[in-house]
Design a protein around this motif. Sequence first.
Motif, PDB file in Angstrom:
ATOM      1  N   THR A  75      73.111  11.039  18.339  1.00  0.00           N
ATOM      2  CA  THR A  75      72.684  11.790  17.162  1.00  0.00           C
ATOM      3  C   THR A  75      73.414  11.275  15.935  1.00  0.00           C
ATOM      4  O   THR A  75      74.513  10.723  16.047  1.00  0.00           O
ATOM      5  CB  THR A  75      72.958  13.302  17.315  1.00  0.00           C
ATOM      6  N   ASP A  76      72.801  11.460  14.777  1.00  0.00           N
ATOM      7  CA  ASP A  76      73.455  11.157  13.504  1.00  0.00           C
ATOM      8  C   ASP A  76      74.233  12.372  12.997  1.00  0.00           C
ATOM      9  O   ASP A  76      74.916  12.280  11.995  1.00  0.00           O
ATOM     10  CB  ASP A  76      72.405  10.780  12.445  1.00  0.00           C
ATOM     11  N   LYS A  77      74.101  13.487  13.686  1.00  0.00           N
ATOM     12  CA  LYS A  77      74.668  14.751  13.188  1.00  0.00           C
ATOM     13  C   LYS A  77      75.697  15.314  14.168  1.00  0.00           C
ATOM     14  O   LYS A  77      75.577  16.446  14.626  1.00  0.00           O
ATOM     15  CB  LYS A  77      73.545  15.751  12.944  1.00  0.00           C
ATOM     16  N   GLN A  78      76.716  14.508  14.444  1.00  0.00           N
ATOM     17  CA  GLN A  78      77.730  14.915  15.415  1.00  0.00           C
ATOM     18  C   GLN A  78      78.450  16.202  14.997  1.00  0.00           C
ATOM     19  O   GLN A  78      78.675  17.079  15.827  1.00  0.00           O
ATOM     20  CB  GLN A  78      78.776  13.807  15.636  1.00  0.00           C
ATOM     21  N   PRO A  95      87.253  16.855  21.222  1.00  0.00           N
ATOM     22  CA  PRO A  95      86.689  17.125  19.893  1.00  0.00           C
ATOM     23  C   PRO A  95      86.213  15.834  19.233  1.00  0.00           C
ATOM     24  O   PRO A  95      86.525  14.729  19.686  1.00  0.00           O
ATOM     25  CB  PRO A  95      87.866  17.734  19.129  1.00  0.00           C
ATOM     26  N   LEU A  96      85.493  15.999  18.163  1.00  0.00           N
ATOM     27  CA  LEU A  96      84.905  14.874  17.440  1.00  0.00           C
ATOM     28  C   LEU A  96      85.989  13.905  16.965  1.00  0.00           C
ATOM     29  O   LEU A  96      86.928  14.296  16.277  1.00  0.00           O
ATOM     30  CB  LEU A  96      84.100  15.388  16.243  1.00  0.00           C
ATOM     31  N   ILE A  97      85.844  12.639  17.369  1.00  0.00           N
ATOM     32  CA  ILE A  97      86.772  11.573  16.989  1.00  0.00           C
ATOM     33  C   ILE A  97      85.976  10.278  16.812  1.00  0.00           C
ATOM     34  O   ILE A  97      84.817  10.202  17.200  1.00  0.00           O
ATOM     35  CB  ILE A  97      87.869  11.330  18.059  1.00  0.00           C
ATOM     36  N   THR A  98      86.633   9.270  16.255  1.00  0.00           N
ATOM     37  CA  THR A  98      86.095   7.920  16.296  1.00  0.00           C
ATOM     38  C   THR A  98      86.867   7.201  17.393  1.00  0.00           C
ATOM     39  O   THR A  98      88.094   7.133  17.365  1.00  0.00           O
ATOM     40  CB  THR A  98      86.260   7.197  14.942  1.00  0.00           C
ATOM     41  N   THR A  99      86.157   6.690  18.372  1.00  0.00           N
ATOM     42  CA  THR A  99      86.778   6.086  19.548  1.00  0.00           C
ATOM     43  C   THR A  99      87.272   4.666  19.261  1.00  0.00           C
ATOM     44  O   THR A  99      86.947   4.087  18.221  1.00  0.00           O
ATOM     45  CB  THR A  99      85.765   6.010  20.707  1.00  0.00           C
ATOM     46  N   TYR A 101      86.144   2.174  20.645  1.00  0.00           N
ATOM     47  CA  TYR A 101      84.964   1.304  20.672  1.00  0.00           C
ATOM     48  C   TYR A 101      84.007   1.632  19.524  1.00  0.00           C
ATOM     49  O   TYR A 101      82.832   1.295  19.547  1.00  0.00           O
ATOM     50  CB  TYR A 101      84.254   1.346  22.031  1.00  0.00           C
ATOM     51  N   ASN A 102      84.561   2.324  18.514  1.00  0.00           N
ATOM     52  CA  ASN A 102      83.906   2.599  17.230  1.00  0.00           C
ATOM     53  C   ASN A 102      82.668   3.483  17.325  1.00  0.00           C
ATOM     54  O   ASN A 102      81.703   3.294  16.592  1.00  0.00           O
ATOM     55  CB  ASN A 102      83.575   1.296  16.490  1.00  0.00           C
ATOM     56  N   ASN A 103      82.700   4.444  18.242  1.00  0.00           N
ATOM     57  CA  ASN A 103      81.678   5.488  18.260  1.00  0.00           C
ATOM     58  C   ASN A 103      82.305   6.766  17.727  1.00  0.00           C
ATOM     59  O   ASN A 103      83.455   7.081  18.055  1.00  0.00           O
ATOM     60  CB  ASN A 103      81.182   5.766  19.693  1.00  0.00           C
ATOM     61  N   ILE A 116      79.306  15.495  28.956  1.00  0.00           N
ATOM     62  CA  ILE A 116      78.229  14.931  28.156  1.00  0.00           C
ATOM     63  C   ILE A 116      78.808  14.534  26.793  1.00  0.00           C
ATOM     64  O   ILE A 116      79.306  15.380  26.068  1.00  0.00           O
ATOM     65  CB  ILE A 116      77.091  15.960  27.931  1.00  0.00           C
ATOM     66  N   ALA A 117      78.749  13.255  26.488  1.00  0.00           N
ATOM     67  CA  ALA A 117      79.200  12.775  25.178  1.00  0.00           C
ATOM     68  C   ALA A 117      78.037  12.876  24.202  1.00  0.00           C
ATOM     69  O   ALA A 117      76.877  12.686  24.567  1.00  0.00           O
ATOM     70  CB  ALA A 117      79.693  11.335  25.277  1.00  0.00           C
ATOM     71  N   VAL A 118      78.372  13.192  22.952  1.00  0.00           N
ATOM     72  CA  VAL A 118      77.379  13.273  21.884  1.00  0.00           C
ATOM     73  C   VAL A 118      77.921  12.439  20.731  1.00  0.00           C
ATOM     74  O   VAL A 118      78.966  12.769  20.173  1.00  0.00           O
ATOM     75  CB  VAL A 118      77.154  14.720  21.428  1.00  0.00           C
ATOM     76  N   GLY A 119      77.249  11.342  20.422  1.00  0.00           N
ATOM     77  CA  GLY A 119      77.793  10.493  19.378  1.00  0.00           C
ATOM     78  C   GLY A 119      76.861   9.371  18.977  1.00  0.00           C
ATOM     79  O   GLY A 119      75.674   9.399  19.264  1.00  0.00           O
TER      80      GLY A 119
END
Length: 122
Positions: A75-78, A95-99, A101-103, A116-119
């Motif tokens: 999704t574009d709306k994490q 919680p929402l992070i930048t990994t 591997y740049n996700n 379930i990952a959402v990103g």
Amino acid sequence: MFTNCLQIFPSSDMNKTKEFYERIGFTSASYLDSEEPHICLYRDKIEIVLTKSNREYIVPNREIHGYGYDAYFITDKQEEMEKEIKELGVKIVRPLITTDYNNKEFVFEDIDRRWIAVGKKQ
């Protein structure tokens, strides 16, 4: 050429799993009288097919293989998705992070202990 992918989730209790996903905005269609009973779940462009497992409980990928998610929804709306899922009382395991591997992603746990990952790639 490939255009989409749907996720197949074995479930010890398809109705219980279906109810969890309906709670987070999925609609369902049941095909329990078919030769291979299953339930289809739909939300936006995501489709999940629940199949009946002969196991008492589901073992998530991270327990079988040492790490890994059981599905990855894009999704574009994490931020909005994380807030919505959290407000519904769903367990957020990361919680929402930048990994590394740049996700940009967050991870929730479903009723069967799947992660379930959402990103999306940045």
